[in-house]
Scaffold this active site. Sequence first.
Site, PDB file in Angstrom:
ATOM      1  N   GLU A  35      32.533  59.852 -21.894  1.00 47.18           N
ATOM      2  CA  GLU A  35      33.196  58.707 -22.542  1.00 47.18           C
ATOM      3  C   GLU A  35      32.610  57.396 -22.038  1.00 47.18           C
ATOM      4  O   GLU A  35      32.395  56.447 -22.784  1.00 47.18           O
ATOM      5  CB  GLU A  35      34.700  58.743 -22.248  1.00 47.18           C
ATOM      6  N   ASP A  37      29.589  56.935 -20.839  1.00 52.01           N
ATOM      7  CA  ASP A  37      28.259  56.754 -21.408  1.00 52.01           C
ATOM      8  C   ASP A  37      28.325  56.259 -22.850  1.00 52.01           C
ATOM      9  O   ASP A  37      27.511  55.460 -23.288  1.00 52.01           O
ATOM     10  CB  ASP A  37      27.469  58.070 -21.350  1.00 52.01           C
ATOM     11  N   GLU A 112      21.975  43.867  15.823  1.00 49.95           N
ATOM     12  CA  GLU A 112      22.430  44.462  14.555  1.00 49.95           C
ATOM     13  C   GLU A 112      22.388  45.976  14.650  1.00 49.95           C
ATOM     14  O   GLU A 112      21.658  46.527  15.465  1.00 49.95           O
ATOM     15  CB  GLU A 112      21.476  44.034  13.418  1.00 49.95           C
ATOM     16  N   LYS A 114      21.163  49.564  13.581  1.00 46.74           N
ATOM     17  CA  LYS A 114      19.943  50.063  12.945  1.00 46.74           C
ATOM     18  C   LYS A 114      20.352  51.132  11.935  1.00 46.74           C
ATOM     19  O   LYS A 114      20.629  52.276  12.292  1.00 46.74           O
ATOM     20  CB  LYS A 114      18.975  50.632  13.990  1.00 46.74           C
ATOM     21  N   ASP A 116      20.328  53.895   9.177  1.00 44.47           N
ATOM     22  CA  ASP A 116      19.405  55.013   9.018  1.00 44.47           C
ATOM     23  C   ASP A 116      19.292  55.365   7.539  1.00 44.47           C
ATOM     24  O   ASP A 116      19.985  56.241   7.031  1.00 44.47           O
ATOM     25  CB  ASP A 116      19.932  56.212   9.820  1.00 44.47           C
ATOM     26  N   GLU A 171      18.428  47.699   3.908  1.00 42.38           N
ATOM     27  CA  GLU A 171      18.399  49.147   3.976  1.00 42.38           C
ATOM     28  C   GLU A 171      19.306  49.730   2.893  1.00 42.38           C
ATOM     29  O   GLU A 171      20.409  49.243   2.674  1.00 42.38           O
ATOM     30  CB  GLU A 171      18.916  49.575   5.364  1.00 42.38           C
ATOM     31  N   TYR A 223      19.418  42.505   5.770  1.00 38.96           N
ATOM     32  CA  TYR A 223      19.374  41.992   7.144  1.00 38.96           C
ATOM     33  C   TYR A 223      18.215  41.065   7.443  1.00 38.96           C
ATOM     34  O   TYR A 223      17.995  40.701   8.575  1.00 38.96           O
ATOM     35  CB  TYR A 223      19.403  43.138   8.150  1.00 38.96           C
ATOM     36  N   LYS A 310      16.803  52.778  20.535  1.00 43.28           N
ATOM     37  CA  LYS A 310      17.187  54.062  19.934  1.00 43.28           C
ATOM     38  C   LYS A 310      18.219  54.768  20.800  1.00 43.28           C
ATOM     39  O   LYS A 310      18.032  54.903  22.011  1.00 43.28           O
ATOM     40  CB  LYS A 310      15.953  54.955  19.798  1.00 43.28           C
ATOM     41  N   CYS A 404      24.092  93.886   4.559  1.00 43.81           N
ATOM     42  CA  CYS A 404      24.862  92.714   4.131  1.00 43.81           C
ATOM     43  C   CYS A 404      26.280  92.764   4.694  1.00 43.81           C
ATOM     44  O   CYS A 404      26.985  93.759   4.508  1.00 43.81           O
ATOM     45  CB  CYS A 404      24.914  92.670   2.607  1.00 43.81           C
ATOM     46  N   CYS A 407      28.823  93.238   1.604  1.00 49.00           N
ATOM     47  CA  CYS A 407      28.894  94.407   0.728  1.00 49.00           C
ATOM     48  C   CYS A 407      28.201  95.639   1.307  1.00 49.00           C
ATOM     49  O   CYS A 407      28.212  96.707   0.693  1.00 49.00           O
ATOM     50  CB  CYS A 407      28.313  94.073  -0.644  1.00 49.00           C
ATOM     51  N   CYS A 422      20.344  89.756   0.354  1.00 50.83           N
ATOM     52  CA  CYS A 422      21.080  90.930  -0.090  1.00 50.83           C
ATOM     53  C   CYS A 422      20.723  91.156  -1.550  1.00 50.83           C
ATOM     54  O   CYS A 422      20.936  90.283  -2.384  1.00 50.83           O
ATOM     55  CB  CYS A 422      22.589  90.704   0.047  1.00 50.83           C
ATOM     56  N   CYS A 428      27.814  91.918  -4.967  1.00 50.47           N
ATOM     57  CA  CYS A 428      28.059  91.312  -3.659  1.00 50.47           C
ATOM     58  C   CYS A 428      28.948  90.077  -3.901  1.00 50.47           C
ATOM     59  O   CYS A 428      28.572  89.183  -4.649  1.00 50.47           O
ATOM     60  CB  CYS A 428      26.709  90.922  -3.055  1.00 50.47           C
TER      61      CYS A 428
HETATM   62  P1  AMP Z   1      11.016  52.288  12.566  1.00 50.46           P
HETATM   63  O1  AMP Z   1      11.010  52.982  11.246  1.00 50.46           O
HETATM   64  O2  AMP Z   1      11.511  53.102  13.689  1.00 50.46           O
HETATM   65  O3  AMP Z   1       9.725  51.542  12.835  1.00 50.46           O
HETATM   66  O4  AMP Z   1      12.112  51.148  12.433  1.00 50.46           O
HETATM   67  C1  AMP Z   1      11.958  50.113  11.526  1.00 50.46           C
HETATM   68  C2  AMP Z   1      12.923  50.321  10.416  1.00 50.46           C
HETATM   69  O5  AMP Z   1      14.251  50.143  10.844  1.00 50.46           O
HETATM   70  C3  AMP Z   1      12.760  49.293   9.351  1.00 50.46           C
HETATM   71  O6  AMP Z   1      11.732  49.644   8.450  1.00 50.46           O
HETATM   72  C4  AMP Z   1      14.109  49.336   8.677  1.00 50.46           C
HETATM   73  O7  AMP Z   1      14.081  50.271   7.635  1.00 50.46           O
HETATM   74  C5  AMP Z   1      15.046  49.900   9.713  1.00 50.46           C
HETATM   75  N1  AMP Z   1      16.200  49.059  10.021  1.00 50.46           N
HETATM   76  C6  AMP Z   1      17.471  49.502  10.010  1.00 50.46           C
HETATM   77  N2  AMP Z   1      18.332  48.530  10.335  1.00 50.46           N
HETATM   78  C7  AMP Z   1      17.593  47.423  10.563  1.00 50.46           C
HETATM   79  C8  AMP Z   1      17.924  46.072  10.925  1.00 50.46           C
HETATM   80  N3  AMP Z   1      19.189  45.704  11.145  1.00 50.46           N
HETATM   81  N4  AMP Z   1      16.914  45.209  11.034  1.00 50.46           N
HETATM   82  C9  AMP Z   1      15.629  45.578  10.821  1.00 50.46           C
HETATM   83  N5  AMP Z   1      15.262  46.832  10.479  1.00 50.46           N
HETATM   84  C10 AMP Z   1      16.229  47.748  10.353  1.00 50.46           C
HETATM   85 ZN    ZN Z   2      25.724  91.717  -0.228  1.00 51.81          ZN
END
Ligand code: AMP
Ligand code: ZN
Length: 669
Positions: A35, A37, A112, A114, A116, A171, A223, A310, A404, A407, A422, A428
Site C-alpha cells: 500500500e 509503495d 568522540e 568511534k 563502527d 558514519e 562528525y 581502540k 543427526c 532425526c 543431515c 528432519c
Molecule cells: P580506521 O579505519 O581504523 O583507520 O579508522 C578510521 C575510521 O574511523 C574512519 O574512516 C571513520 O570511518 C571511522 N570513525 C568512526 N567514528 C569516527 C569519528 N568520530 N571521527 C572520525 N572517524 C571516525
Molecule cells: Zn536430521
Amino acid sequence: MSHNIQEKIEHLRREINRHNDQYYLLDQPDISDMEFDMMLKELQDLEAQYPEYYDDNSPTMRVGGGITKIFPTTAHQFRMYSLDNSYDFNDLEDWEKRIIKTISDPVEFVAELKYDGASISLLYENGKLVQAVTRGDGFQGDEITANVRTIADVPLTLTGDFPKRFFMRGEIFLTRKNFDKINKTRTDEGLDPFMNPRNTASGSLKMQDSSEVRKRRLSAVLYQFVGEETPATSHWELLQKAAGWGFKISDQAALCRNIDEVKEFINYWDTQRHHLPFEIDGIVVKVNHLQQQKQLGYTAKSPRWAMAYKFKAEKAETRLDKVTYQVGRTGAITPVANLQPVLLAGTVVKRASLHNEDIIKKLGLHENDYVYVEKGGEIIPKIVGVNEEKRTADSREIEYIKTCPECGTELIKTEDQAIHFCPNDLHCPPQVVGRMIHYVSRKALNIENLGSETIEQLYREKLVENPADFYALTKEQLLPLERMAEKSAQNIIDGIKKSKEIPFEKVLFGIGIKHVGETVAKKLVKNFASIDELKIATTEELIQVEDIGEKIAESITEFFNNPENILMLERLKSYGVQLEKGASDNEVLSTVLEGKTFLFTGKLSLFTRDAAEEMVEKHGGKNISAVSKNLNYLVVGEKAGSKLKKAQDIGTINILDEQQFLDLIGEPV
Ligand code: AMP
Ligand code: ZN
C-alpha cells in the site's frame, strides 16, 4: 482543477511522511509495504506530471525505488585519511608529547565515539545534498547518493546560515535493534543471518535497489566538516553549527580541556559502551582548534591532530559444559559450545559458536576444558583458545557427532565443504519447518502474517507438515494457538487463499527444489510451461536450458523421483495453486511487436537479456535464437560480433541499439 491537484499532492506527502515516521521511528507500520509503495507511486506520477509543485522536501526524494547498476568511482576533493591507533594510555600520552613539541599553547581536545560502520562523505551545495561517496581507498570512493538519500538521519536540505559548498563526513551504521530485526526477517525467509552490524551496514549501501536500502533502516552520524572556507575556528564549534543546519551529530561528543579529561571520557565509555544502542570500537580524539590542526598537519596516512583509541576485545575464561549441535533449516549442522555463564562485554555469555568440526580440531577442544571467549565485532562470542593447564588428565577430546541430533540420520560431509549436513530433508524436523518457511517467504508465495513462529507451532501441533497442508487449514484450527487473535487468524487464512494467485515461477521457487533459486525457476518456467512438463523432462532436456547445469538438473530429477513430492504437488494442484504458466504470466502490455521477431546480441547496459526478452513477449513479439531471414530486429549492445555482421549481410534486418528498442515499445527506463 490545479488547486485540487496541489491539494492531492500535499495530502499524499503528508500521509507518506506520517507512514514513514510510523515505520522508522515508531516501528509500527499501519499499512502494508505494498500500500505504501502504491501511494508513493501515485505521488511520483503526479509530481512528474505537474513539475510546478516540485518540492525538495517531498518524501519521494527520500524513499528510493531507483535501481543503480554500477556505482561510479568518484575522486575525493579532500582525501579521506585513516586514523592512527592507540591501544593504551601510554600511546595516548606519547601522542600528546608529540603535539606539545609543535604547539606551545594549551591544547584542547574533542573526544568522540568511534562508530563502527562505513564512513561516508556528503557534498552539500546551496544547502542541498548533491553527492554521497564511500571512503574507498581514501583517494576515491563509490558514489552512492541514491542509497544515502533513503537514510532518515541524512538531511536532504539544510536550514540556517550554511556555507555554499562543503563536505560533511560521518558514519553510516546499524543499531543493534535494527540489525536484529534484519536478521529476524532473514531467518523467517529461510536465509542465513548476517554476521555483524558493520558489514551489514556497508553491504546495504551497495545494494542496487534503493528502496531495499531504505528497508534496512540505517542510521547516520556526522562528525567532520571539510570545505574550502570554514565558518568557525574550532572543530567543536563546527559540530555545533552543523547541528544547527540540520545534521545529526553525536550526542556523546565532549570538549576536553586536557588529556586527563580525555582519559576520563575513555574510561567512562570503555565500561558504558555496552549500553549504547549501537556498536563502537573505540574513541576518536581530535585537537579542537583548527589553527593547531593546521600546524600539526598530516603523515602519509593520517592526520597528526587526531588519534583513535581502540578498546580491547574483551576476553573471559570459563568452563565448557558440553558441545551441542544445531540443525539448520537447510540441514547444515552447527556445533555450539555450552559454557558456564560468564560476564563478558556487559552481557552474560552461556554459549559460543564453534562453526564446524575443523575449528574444534584446531582448538584441540576437550570435554570440560577451560576456554577463553572473546567478543569481537560479531554478536555471538567465539572461543579463541584453551587453557590447557587446567585440563584434567582423564578428559577426552571432543568427538564430532556422526548422526543427526534431530532425526538420527547419518550425517554427510562433502569434500568441498567444511560443514556436515543431515540428508533427510523431507523428515528432519528443522528442515521440514524450514521448507515451509521458505514456501511462505516474500519472494516465494508471499503469505503475509504467517511467520516462522506460527509455522513452528502449527508443526508441533501436527497441523502442517508440508506446504500443501497450509491450504487445508481452518480458522478454528488456528485460534487455539498461542497469541493468535481472531483477526490474525483471518489474515493468515486470507493470505493463504491469496497465494493461489501467485504465478508458477514463484511457486516453483517456493517448493524448494535444491539449487532452484529465483532465477533458475524463472528460466525453467520459460522452457517448461507446467509442472507436468517439468516432471517428465530428461536431464538432457534440462541442461539445454540456459544456466542449468548437471548439478541442478540432477537435483530436479531427484525431486520428481520422490513419490512424496509428487503427492504434495498433486495436492497443491487440487487446491488451485498455480502449477502452470497462466495467462497472467504472459501479461500483455501492448501488441506493438505483434508478428515481429527479435534477437539481442552484445553486452547490454540498459537492461538484462532476460528482461529484454520478457519485454518482447509482453509487447506481443517473439524471441528467436539465431540470425536468419526470419529475424526482423537485431538489438545490439556493446561489442556485438558475428551476429551483427551476419544481419548486415542479410540486409533486410532492422538493427537497433538499446534505446531505439525502448523507443519502439514506448517503455521508459
Ligand atoms: P580506521 O579505519 O581504523 O583507520 O579508522 C578510521 C575510521 O574511523 C574512519 O574512516 C571513520 O570511518 C571511522 N570513525 C568512526 N567514528 C569516527 C569519528 N568520530 N571521527 C572520525 N572517524 C571516525
Ligand atoms: Zn536430521
